[in-house]
Design an enzyme around this catalytic site. Sequence first.
Site, mmCIF file in Angstrom:
data_model
loop_
_atom_site.group_PDB
_atom_site.id
_atom_site.type_symbol
_atom_site.label_atom_id
_atom_site.label_comp_id
_atom_site.label_asym_id
_atom_site.label_seq_id
_atom_site.Cartn_x
_atom_site.Cartn_y
_atom_site.Cartn_z
ATOM 1 N N PRO A 1 15.499 7.682 -7.106
ATOM 2 C CA PRO A 1 15.138 6.757 -8.196
ATOM 3 C C PRO A 1 15.626 5.330 -7.971
ATOM 4 C CG PRO A 1 15.850 8.852 -9.098
ATOM 5 C CD PRO A 1 16.095 8.927 -7.611
ATOM 6 N N ALA B 1 16.705 4.261 -4.794
ATOM 7 C CA ALA B 1 16.716 4.012 -3.351
ATOM 8 C C ALA B 1 15.383 4.423 -2.749
ATOM 9 C CB ALA B 1 17.859 4.776 -2.680
ATOM 10 N N TRP C 1 9.560 11.201 -5.720
ATOM 11 C CA TRP C 1 8.340 10.957 -4.940
ATOM 12 C C TRP C 1 8.220 11.918 -3.765
ATOM 13 C CZ3 TRP C 1 6.386 8.423 -8.552
ATOM 14 C CH2 TRP C 1 7.004 7.328 -9.157
ATOM 15 N N ARG D 1 4.173 4.602 10.956
ATOM 16 C CA ARG D 1 3.301 3.880 10.024
ATOM 17 C C ARG D 1 1.836 3.810 10.442
ATOM 18 N NH1 ARG D 1 8.240 -0.168 8.574
ATOM 19 N NH2 ARG D 1 8.853 0.920 6.660
ATOM 20 N N GLN E 1 -17.922 -2.634 -6.905
ATOM 21 C CA GLN E 1 -18.712 -3.796 -7.311
ATOM 22 C C GLN E 1 -20.163 -3.660 -6.878
ATOM 23 O OE1 GLN E 1 -17.204 -6.013 -9.186
ATOM 24 N NE2 GLN E 1 -19.001 -7.312 -9.488
ATOM 25 N N GLY F 1 -21.904 -1.303 -9.045
ATOM 26 C CA GLY F 1 -21.991 -1.763 -10.426
ATOM 27 C C GLY F 1 -21.442 -0.742 -11.400
ATOM 28 N N GLU G 1 5.483 4.910 2.324
ATOM 29 C CA GLU G 1 5.867 4.632 3.716
ATOM 30 C C GLU G 1 6.178 3.137 3.890
ATOM 31 O OE1 GLU G 1 6.440 6.548 7.589
ATOM 32 O OE2 GLU G 1 5.660 7.429 5.758
ATOM 33 N N THR H 1 6.249 -0.447 1.167
ATOM 34 C CA THR H 1 5.259 -1.269 0.481
ATOM 35 C C THR H 1 4.739 -2.373 1.406
ATOM 36 O OG1 THR H 1 6.921 -2.815 -0.339
ATOM 37 C CG2 THR H 1 6.438 -0.882 -1.715
#
Length: 408
Positions: free
Chosen positions: A132, A134, A162, A267, A361, A364, A388, A390
Amino acid sequence: MAEFTMELNDEQKEVRDWLHGFAADVIRPAAAEWDEREETPWPVIQEAAKVGIYSLDFYAQQYFDASGLGIPMAMEELFWGDAGIALSIVGTGLAAVGVLANGTEEQIGTWIPQMYGDANDVKVAAFCSSEPDAGSDVASMRTRAVYDEAKDEWVLNGTKTWATNGGIANVHVVVAVVDPELGSKGHASFIIPPGTRGLAQGQKFKKHGIRASHTAEVVLDDVRVPGSCLLGGKEKLDQRLARAREKAKKGGERVKNAAMATFEASRPAVGAMAVGTARAAYEVALDYATTREQFGRPIIDNQGVAFQLADMRTQIDAARLLVWRASWMAINGKPFTAAEGSMSKLFASETAKKVTAQAIQILGGNGYTREYPVERMHRDAAIYTIFEGTSEIQRLVIARTLSGMPIR
């Protein structure tokens, strides 16, 4: 060392087509249902196990592909099918890699098979690192592991958050602090066997996207595990801690964090996931633009739509190339002197958010409804700029690498 190439060989193409078929025939038809249910798609994972996709053997074959393209290729195809279900299929791999990277041969042979189970009784595993307070700041980790020498046991206390598959996993791999004075260098990883007392699932998160992937807190309350559950063993840990203490005395705080280096190498795989989601949304938008007519002609004839699609495809291809370059560098031991791993993840994840928004978009009002998959893809894409590391952390890593500053 394999030469860098943008051409898949025949074997890689065969695997890619096989994965694409599974994603199209099994994952996609189930995607909307499991997104709505917000539950682990056990039947789909079982199907993946039956055909050999959900297995350590498959993951290892792709990981050790000399070209480095096995993992990004696999991730792109599975996440093209659906991000939530794909993450449920590949999530165990993170825990397995943690054991492969740090465990002894005995630990690898004992625990990894228990992470996957078999086609008739599939299991999952969880890698528990974030807390929470870290997340990106791994040096602030509070979960503690204390050695009880008399019983040759480690006692763990703390809360993880998480955690993919957290609480429902057969095997948990938990990162904990063993020497608080060393910061992130004073961490170690532990196997928590099935049925261990004191481990419980905390809050299960109701998420914006990737809803088919189970994400929860893991609470550890005086969890006792045998000394043999310390990955790598105590002798190796003691040696590593001694080296870290010696480096700290000599100004070791400027030595690059080994855990950050590991994240840097992993990553590109997340970047490949983002490429898969972006490609899926682009393909839906392209098909819609060529078949949807307004004012007597397909909407792709309108420059405003055509230019968006051109930009979308260009960004997707550029993201894939960055991912492939970093993946090739990682498998061939090329140093990321410009944080190429973070570059690939940053660009691909931002591309996924942008492309999925553009797809909505183009469609639509239809794109804003759950009758079309781009709405779900847009929700799923948001996670890539968060987990992984931000996008802000990626930029920090890149900038510090370029400047020569330490990455803590």
